[in-house]
Motif scaffolding. Structure first.
Motif, PDB file in Angstrom:
ATOM      1  N   GLU A 202      33.436  32.315  42.612  1.00  0.00           N
ATOM      2  CA  GLU A 202      34.283  33.149  41.775  1.00  0.00           C
ATOM      3  C   GLU A 202      35.635  32.468  41.592  1.00  0.00           C
ATOM      4  O   GLU A 202      36.032  31.622  42.406  1.00  0.00           O
ATOM      5  CB  GLU A 202      34.514  34.521  42.423  1.00  0.00           C
ATOM      6  N   ARG A 203      36.333  32.881  40.555  1.00  0.00           N
ATOM      7  CA  ARG A 203      37.683  32.373  40.292  1.00  0.00           C
ATOM      8  C   ARG A 203      38.646  33.550  40.315  1.00  0.00           C
ATOM      9  O   ARG A 203      38.538  34.456  39.484  1.00  0.00           O
ATOM     10  CB  ARG A 203      37.721  31.668  38.935  1.00  0.00           C
ATOM     11  N   TRP A 204      39.553  33.534  41.284  1.00  0.00           N
ATOM     12  CA  TRP A 204      40.576  34.573  41.397  1.00  0.00           C
ATOM     13  C   TRP A 204      41.904  33.976  40.938  1.00  0.00           C
ATOM     14  O   TRP A 204      42.241  32.843  41.301  1.00  0.00           O
ATOM     15  CB  TRP A 204      40.694  35.068  42.837  1.00  0.00           C
ATOM     16  N   GLU A 205      42.675  34.742  40.176  1.00  0.00           N
ATOM     17  CA  GLU A 205      43.921  34.234  39.611  1.00  0.00           C
ATOM     18  C   GLU A 205      45.065  35.221  39.801  1.00  0.00           C
ATOM     19  O   GLU A 205      44.853  36.437  39.757  1.00  0.00           O
ATOM     20  CB  GLU A 205      43.767  33.964  38.097  1.00  0.00           C
ATOM     21  N   VAL A 206      46.257  34.685  39.986  1.00  0.00           N
ATOM     22  CA  VAL A 206      47.480  35.482  40.019  1.00  0.00           C
ATOM     23  C   VAL A 206      48.539  34.729  39.222  1.00  0.00           C
ATOM     24  O   VAL A 206      48.806  33.550  39.500  1.00  0.00           O
ATOM     25  CB  VAL A 206      47.984  35.738  41.451  1.00  0.00           C
ATOM     26  N   ALA A 207      49.139  35.387  38.240  1.00  0.00           N
ATOM     27  CA  ALA A 207      50.234  34.798  37.459  1.00  0.00           C
ATOM     28  C   ALA A 207      51.569  35.234  38.056  1.00  0.00           C
ATOM     29  O   ALA A 207      51.729  36.388  38.459  1.00  0.00           O
ATOM     30  CB  ALA A 207      50.136  35.231  35.997  1.00  0.00           C
ATOM     31  N   TRP A 208      52.518  34.303  38.100  1.00  0.00           N
ATOM     32  CA  TRP A 208      53.829  34.610  38.663  1.00  0.00           C
ATOM     33  C   TRP A 208      54.839  33.592  38.138  1.00  0.00           C
ATOM     34  O   TRP A 208      54.472  32.690  37.390  1.00  0.00           O
ATOM     35  CB  TRP A 208      53.778  34.610  40.199  1.00  0.00           C
TER      36      TRP A 208
END
Length: 272
Positions: A202-208
């Motif tokens: 899976e690919r988990w992402e967080v933008a910041w």
């Protein structure tokens, strides 16, 4: 920073001079490199069956300290004794070895993590090694901080890079960083599938976002793998030209980041 494709974008692990250059100034590296989103660290920790974590390529312990703050017990392994010594000075147990050859001595873990380092690991060997040391239901989680500057800022940084390094085979600003990392992510996913010991990745992402002063960004640049390839004159010119770009912005700017984690669950029987 995007991976420098000295050996092609899908095999940066062969660029050993770059891979082992980061320990020149561990304190600077630890100070300048961005952390990982706490929400992503907590998500990874919560998704593992327990709190025993191996941090591969732990460096100065940036990610390891965050996982420790999330309640995990963390062991680091790093190829660079200088980085390992810095991390030990912050209370982290670290063993010095390349991960592919590291002897786990029968130990197993609930999670194998890596922050900004897995592209320096042979993907097939690394995936097989992680499968061997993960408990059933354990999780591998490989993280990268990927910058996403606005087009005008990327163009200005690219122009500074071309002026300072006219003979360089590439500029790290030619493509967006997510695109530059695309081959790395694809190779990681393929290697986890090929190992035959993991569920579907899976690919988990967080933008910041991260604000930078001129000096903070220039210090950050000196910690990249690419910086190890520059002569002192080239490095000084690149920093001066990049600094002039930031001066033109009033001396500060904000860099948008995307943190990407490629993660999968260890399936099958317990390691032998």
């Amino acid at each position: 920073m995007p991976t420098n494709p000295v050996h092609g974008p899908d095999e940066p692990h062969k660029a050993r001079g770059m891979a082992e250059s980061f320990g020149t100034d561990p304190a600077r590296y630890d100070r300048a490199r961005p952390r990982y989103p706490d929400a992503l660290v907590r998500r990874i920790a919560a998704a593992a069956p327990g709190g025993d974590v191996l941090d591969v390529g732990c460096g100065t312990g940036i990610a390891a300290r965050q996982f420790r703050a999330a309640g995990c017990t963390v062991l680091g392994v790093d190829v660079d004794a200088r980085m390992a010594a810095f991390a030990r000075g912050r209370g982290l147990p670290v063993e010095v070895a390349g991960f592919e050859a590291w002897d786990a001595a029968g130990r197993t873990f609930d999670a194998v993590v890596a922050g900004q380092t897995w592209h320096w690991i042979d993907p097939a060997t690394g995936a097989a090694k992680a499968a061997d040391i993960l408990r059933p239901g354990g999780r591998i989680a490989l993280m990268w901080n990927v910058y996403r500057p606005a087009d005008d800022l990327a163009d200005a940084f690219a122009a500074a890079h071309r002026a300072a390094l006219p003979d360089a085979p590439r500029t790290p600003w030619k493509r967006s960083a997510p695109d530059a990392y695309g081959a790395v992510f694809a190779k990681v996913v393929d290697s986890l599938r090929a190992a035959g010991s993991f569920g579907e990745p899976e690919r988990w992402e967080v933008a910041w976002e991260q604000p930078y002063t001129r000096d903070a960004w220039l210090e950050h640049l000196t910690t990249s793998g690419e910086a190890a390839l520059h002569t002192p004159r080239q490095a000084a010119d690149l920093l001066a030209r990049t600094g002039a770009v930031i001066d033109g912005l009033g001396g500060t700017f904000t860099m948008p980041y995307l943190t990407v984690a490629i993660t999968a669950v260890r399936t099958g029987p317990a390691p032998s």
